[in-house]
Scaffold this active site. Structure first.
Site, PDB file in Angstrom:
ATOM      1  N   ASP A  34      33.665  25.907  40.782  1.00  0.00           N
ATOM      2  CA  ASP A  34      34.476  26.609  41.966  1.00  0.00           C
ATOM      3  C   ASP A  34      35.792  26.705  41.333  1.00  0.00           C
ATOM      4  O   ASP A  34      36.192  24.677  40.804  1.00  0.00           O
ATOM      5  CB  ASP A  34      33.824  25.515  43.074  1.00  0.00           C
ATOM      6  CG  ASP A  34      34.806  25.457  44.283  1.00  0.00           C
ATOM      7  OD1 ASP A  34      36.050  27.206  43.844  1.00  0.00           O
ATOM      8  OD2 ASP A  34      34.680  25.261  45.623  1.00  0.00           O
ATOM      9  N   VAL A  35      36.586  27.527  41.289  1.00  0.00           N
ATOM     10  CA  VAL A  35      38.117  26.912  40.501  1.00  0.00           C
ATOM     11  C   VAL A  35      38.663  26.598  41.297  1.00  0.00           C
ATOM     12  O   VAL A  35      39.857  26.022  41.300  1.00  0.00           O
ATOM     13  CB  VAL A  35      38.908  28.726  40.477  1.00  0.00           C
ATOM     14  CG1 VAL A  35      37.891  29.650  39.290  1.00  0.00           C
ATOM     15  CG2 VAL A  35      38.484  29.624  41.120  1.00  0.00           C
ATOM     16  N   ALA A  73      43.591  47.900  44.358  1.00  0.00           N
ATOM     17  CA  ALA A  73      42.883  48.528  43.571  1.00  0.00           C
ATOM     18  C   ALA A  73      41.145  48.822  43.988  1.00  0.00           C
ATOM     19  O   ALA A  73      40.660  48.681  45.319  1.00  0.00           O
ATOM     20  CB  ALA A  73      42.244  47.658  42.743  1.00  0.00           C
ATOM     21  N   LYS A 127      49.492  35.535  47.914  1.00  0.00           N
ATOM     22  CA  LYS A 127      49.738  35.720  46.717  1.00  0.00           C
ATOM     23  C   LYS A 127      51.279  35.775  46.018  1.00  0.00           C
ATOM     24  O   LYS A 127      51.675  35.719  44.846  1.00  0.00           O
ATOM     25  CB  LYS A 127      49.353  37.112  46.849  1.00  0.00           C
ATOM     26  CG  LYS A 127      48.747  37.802  47.051  1.00  0.00           C
ATOM     27  CD  LYS A 127      47.241  36.847  44.727  1.00  0.00           C
ATOM     28  CE  LYS A 127      45.629  37.502  44.685  1.00  0.00           C
ATOM     29  NZ  LYS A 127      44.971  37.249  43.730  1.00  0.00           N
ATOM     30  N   TYR A 179      46.555  36.445  52.367  1.00  0.00           N
ATOM     31  CA  TYR A 179      47.034  36.553  51.564  1.00  0.00           C
ATOM     32  C   TYR A 179      48.087  37.466  50.773  1.00  0.00           C
ATOM     33  O   TYR A 179      48.254  36.403  49.817  1.00  0.00           O
ATOM     34  CB  TYR A 179      45.347  37.849  51.828  1.00  0.00           C
ATOM     35  CG  TYR A 179      45.670  39.022  50.333  1.00  0.00           C
ATOM     36  CD1 TYR A 179      45.183  38.617  49.926  1.00  0.00           C
ATOM     37  CD2 TYR A 179      46.392  39.980  49.936  1.00  0.00           C
ATOM     38  CE1 TYR A 179      44.459  38.941  48.073  1.00  0.00           C
ATOM     39  CE2 TYR A 179      46.093  40.621  48.674  1.00  0.00           C
ATOM     40  CZ  TYR A 179      45.367  39.442  48.058  1.00  0.00           C
ATOM     41  OH  TYR A 179      45.266  40.591  46.831  1.00  0.00           O
ATOM     42  N   THR A 229      37.707  48.176  43.365  1.00  0.00           N
ATOM     43  CA  THR A 229      37.257  47.230  43.306  1.00  0.00           C
ATOM     44  C   THR A 229      36.028  46.563  44.434  1.00  0.00           C
ATOM     45  O   THR A 229      36.611  47.163  46.229  1.00  0.00           O
ATOM     46  CB  THR A 229      38.215  45.637  42.736  1.00  0.00           C
ATOM     47  OG1 THR A 229      38.052  45.719  43.960  1.00  0.00           O
ATOM     48  CG2 THR A 229      38.557  45.981  42.224  1.00  0.00           C
TER      49      THR A 229
END
Length: 232
Positions: free
Chosen positions: A49-50, A174, A145, A141, A176
């Site tokens: 877990d970062v 993107a 960022k 978000y 993804t």
């Protein structure tokens, strides 16, 4: 004789992180993937877990025992959701900034001292075009960022002159799995506003990250935005 460079990619299990890992391996790196899931197509995978700084430090130590000192880092782990500001409660705010911002900072903190001590290395954070320009329904978000851009520039200043570069890739929308099929960013009305009439491909974002890793320390503290021409 030194072996191939060792690169760490967070969020490498799928999507953008997997594309970055693939590009780095194709260009001669030994790649370690850090993710909550097992990463395929890498040389070494660590489930972590970062947002857990101690666990990240341990994961980086495991990578260095297995593959060698970390030469490059790309922080692709991240989450996304849209919500109007009145619906962003403490839990949603803390989760977004925890994964995107703190998750970037923890890995940078784990690898940068070693890079500086060795006098070489490159870090590429993944921010977002929304962190620069903002957008309706993306407050938490965009905040997370945008803060990554500030973090990137601060770290670039901190390690200046050490042989280590720190830059950021700020992609536009993107193609993804993070972007749901119902997302307004996939709608024909939005795509029609883009000069290339399509979403950015993960391999294009990966190419930008690879460029920043290979260009050397003459480029540091910079933001590159592959965004299908959304901002020119």
């Amino acid at each position: 004789m030194a072996g191939p460079p060792v690169a760490v990619v967070t969020g490498a299990a799928r999507g953008l992180g997997a594309a970055v890992a693939e590009a780095l391996r194709a260009n001669g790196r030994r790649v370690a993937g850090l993710d909550l899931r097992t990463c395929d197509g890498v040389d070494f995978s660590v489930e972590v877990d970062v947002t857990d700084a101690a666990a990240v430090a341990g994961a980086v130590a495991r990578v260095e025992r297995e593959l060698g000192p970390v030469d490059e880092l790309v922080t692709a782990a991240g989450i996304y959701e849209m919500a109007p500001i009145e619906e962003i409660d403490d839990a949603r705010w803390e989760r977004m900034l925890g994964v995107n911002l703190s998750g970037t900072a923890t890995v940078c903190a784990a690898v940068l001292p070693g890079m500086v001590a060795r006098g070489r290395g490159g870090v590429v954070t993944i921010s977002s075009d929304l962190g620069v320009g903002g957008s309706e329904g993306d407050a938490h978000y965009a905040a997370s960022k945008g803060a990554i851009v500030g973090l990137t520039r601060a770290l670039a200043t901190e390690v200046a002159g050490s042989g280590v570069s720190v830059n950021s890739v700020a992609p536009g929308a993107a193609d993804t799995p993070m972007l749901e099929e119902s997302s307004p960013w996939r709608a024909a009305e939005f795509l029609g506003t883009l000069p290339v009439q399509r979403l950015v491909r993960p391999d294009e974002i990966a190419a930008a990250a690879l460029f920043l890793l290979e260009v050397g320390t003459a480029v540091s503290g910079q933001v590159v935005s592959p965004n299908a021409g959304a901002t020119i």
